[in-house]
Design a protein around this motif. Structure first.
Motif, PDB file in Angstrom:
ATOM      1  N   GLN A  36      10.819  11.469 -10.635  1.00 54.55           N
ATOM      2  CA  GLN A  36       9.765  10.280 -10.458  1.00 54.55           C
ATOM      3  C   GLN A  36      10.242   9.019  -9.964  1.00 54.55           C
ATOM      4  O   GLN A  36       9.719   7.939 -10.223  1.00 54.55           O
ATOM      5  N   SER A  39       7.864   7.366  -7.821  1.00 53.78           N
ATOM      6  CA  SER A  39       6.739   6.837  -8.601  1.00 53.78           C
ATOM      7  C   SER A  39       7.434   5.479  -9.313  1.00 53.78           C
ATOM      8  O   SER A  39       6.370   4.638  -9.840  1.00 53.78           O
ATOM      9  N   ILE A 182       2.177   9.792 -13.999  1.00 52.37           N
ATOM     10  CA  ILE A 182       1.668  10.175 -12.641  1.00 52.37           C
ATOM     11  C   ILE A 182       1.180   8.967 -11.862  1.00 52.37           C
ATOM     12  O   ILE A 182       0.249   8.201 -12.428  1.00 52.37           O
ATOM     13  N   ASN A 225       2.765  15.298  -6.906  1.00 56.13           N
ATOM     14  CA  ASN A 225       2.532  14.313  -7.824  1.00 56.13           C
ATOM     15  C   ASN A 225       1.119  14.214  -7.889  1.00 56.13           C
ATOM     16  O   ASN A 225       0.621  13.563  -9.050  1.00 56.13           O
ATOM     17  N   GLY A 260       8.099  18.696 -11.070  1.00 58.99           N
ATOM     18  CA  GLY A 260       7.539  17.514 -12.010  1.00 58.99           C
ATOM     19  C   GLY A 260       7.467  18.041 -13.500  1.00 58.99           C
ATOM     20  O   GLY A 260       7.841  19.011 -13.817  1.00 58.99           O
TER      21      GLY A 260
END
Length: 335
Positions: A36, A39, A182, A225, A260
């Motif tokens: 992540q 992200s 997410i 993702n 993920g």
């Protein structure tokens, strides 16, 4: 660990900084090894920057502070930046973090480190579609071929929002896209994203966005993702897109493909730093909470790729962080 903590005394004078965007991207490319890490650059994030070390990414909701992923810095500097961050935000919750982060926060500050789910990683050198346990993947590919489904990589938008909006209407959470855990489909920063689209009769019917995972300024993996499919093709499109992308990445010499977060996919055994009541509660949500999110379906889908699984954790101060989790669910738009 005590020696590591003592070593902090000589570093605590380092001033907090406010990185420019390019500087933060530089840390991402050097140290963004977490699934992540990419992200952490999603819209709405706030940052705790430490010059010469890296940054911690977080969001706030109802007065709570929620950290996403490990600090984006060298592993040996986790203690340095977490010490200063925790001093600033002593009641923060840490979501989807690794065991080294858990160990420091538990031993230094007494935080619980409870398993939040699992992650899975495929070693691409060993990847193939052979084997009895991958029969469902081969079946999906055969069905896709019979239905005239083809896969192409392209970066331009191709019915993306139309497919996404139709897909969201089929989900448990129908109102908005999930964020935080997410990242949103549309981001200002998109460098090294990879987009794969599935087509039938020349029209896009599904897609996956892959985000890069970095180490020492090289891409070592990708993680899917964002994935969407036309409501008429909910079965098999994900497998078909993934199988195609896996072969492309393998041919490029990319070492890994990360799958993920698999939320609430938990080891039955409880570790010493975990909150036993919270672990039992999360087990219960997994068993009874499919009306909130398709936990079991996601775990089944990702397990078909037979990757190597490992635990991911949340760190929290209270035994059962009920208010904190409620705030996080609101933050992510699950509620």
């Amino acid at each position: 660990m005590s020696d590591q903590i003592l070593a902090l005394d000589g570093i605590r004078s380092a001033a907090e900084g406010n990185f420019g965007f390019a500087e933060r991207v530089g840390y991402l490319k050097q140290y963004g090894v977490h699934s992540q890490s990419f992200s952490t650059l999603q819209p709405g994030m706030q940052y705790f920057d430490m010059p010469g070390v890296g940054y911690v990414a977080y969001m706030r909701k109802w007065g709570g502070t929620f950290v996403l992923s490990d600090p984006v810095c060298a592993t040996e500097n986790f203690a340095v930046i977490l010490e200063k961050f925790h001093t600033r935000f002593p009641n923060a919750c840490y979501i989807q973090v690794s065991k080294p982060v858990v160990d420091f926060l538990h031993l230094r500050f007494g935080l619980f480190g409870t398993q939040f789910g699992s992650e899975s990683r495929i070693t691409l050198q060993d990847w193939s579609l052979r084997g009895k346990k991958k029969q469902i993947l081969r079946t999906a590919l055969n069905q896709a071929e019979k239905n005239g489904i083809t896969v192409k990589e392209r970066f331009s938008d191709d019915h993306t929002r139309e497919i996404s909006d139709a897909w969201i209407r089929t989900r448990k959470c129908k109102s908005k896209e999930i964020r935080f855990l997410i990242r949103p489909m549309e981001m200002d920063y998109r460098e090294n994203e990879r987009h794969f689209y599935a087509y039938q009769d020349g029209k896009a019917v599904g897609f996956i966005y892959f985000d890069p995972i970095y180490r020492n300024n090289e891409i070592i993996s990708y993680v899917p993702n964002i994935s969407r499919a036309n409501a008429d093709f909910r079965q098999g499109i994900f497998y078909t897109l993934m199988a195609h992308a896996l072969e492309v990445f393998k041919a490029e010499g990319i070492p890994y493909l990360d799958l993920g977060l698999i939320p609430l996919s938990l080891d039955p055994a409880t570790e010493h730093q975990e909150s036993r009541p919270l672990k039992r509660l999360l087990h219960g949500v997994y068993e009874k909470g499919n009306f909130l999110y398709n936990f079991k379906g996601l775990e089944f889908t990702k397990s078909r790729f037979r990757g190597d699984t490992f635990k991911t954790y949340c760190c929290h101060r209270r035994t059962i962080p009920a208010l904190e989790f409620l705030a996080m669910f609101k933050l992510t738009r699950l509620l």
